[in-house]
Design a protein around this motif. Sequence first.
Motif, mmCIF file in Angstrom:
data_model
loop_
_atom_site.group_PDB
_atom_site.id
_atom_site.type_symbol
_atom_site.label_atom_id
_atom_site.label_comp_id
_atom_site.label_asym_id
_atom_site.label_seq_id
_atom_site.Cartn_x
_atom_site.Cartn_y
_atom_site.Cartn_z
ATOM 1 N N SER A 41 -23.661 22.149 18.030
ATOM 2 C CA SER A 41 -22.298 22.474 17.664
ATOM 3 C C SER A 41 -21.818 21.628 16.488
ATOM 4 O O SER A 41 -21.194 22.140 15.549
ATOM 5 N N GLU A 44 -23.520 22.832 13.321
ATOM 6 C CA GLU A 44 -22.962 24.101 12.882
ATOM 7 C C GLU A 44 -21.617 23.880 12.185
ATOM 8 O O GLU A 44 -21.343 24.466 11.152
ATOM 9 N N ASP A 45 -20.778 23.027 12.762
ATOM 10 C CA ASP A 45 -19.476 22.731 12.149
ATOM 11 C C ASP A 45 -19.650 22.059 10.795
ATOM 12 O O ASP A 45 -18.858 22.275 9.881
#
Length: 48
Positions: A41, A44-45
């Motif tokens: 996560s 991805e951010d």
Amino acid sequence: MNNCVEAAALTGGLLAVRDSKRTDGPAVLFTGPAWDGFLASVREDARA
């Protein structure tokens, strides 16, 4: 910036993460799969 964390592998397959400036403070505990998901996560951010 002064953003530092420490991570430690614990028995039972857990990973503890805490603020390195507050060694007496709380730690967040992750299972292996939860840690992998957290890192995915964050990565991805970072690409967004």
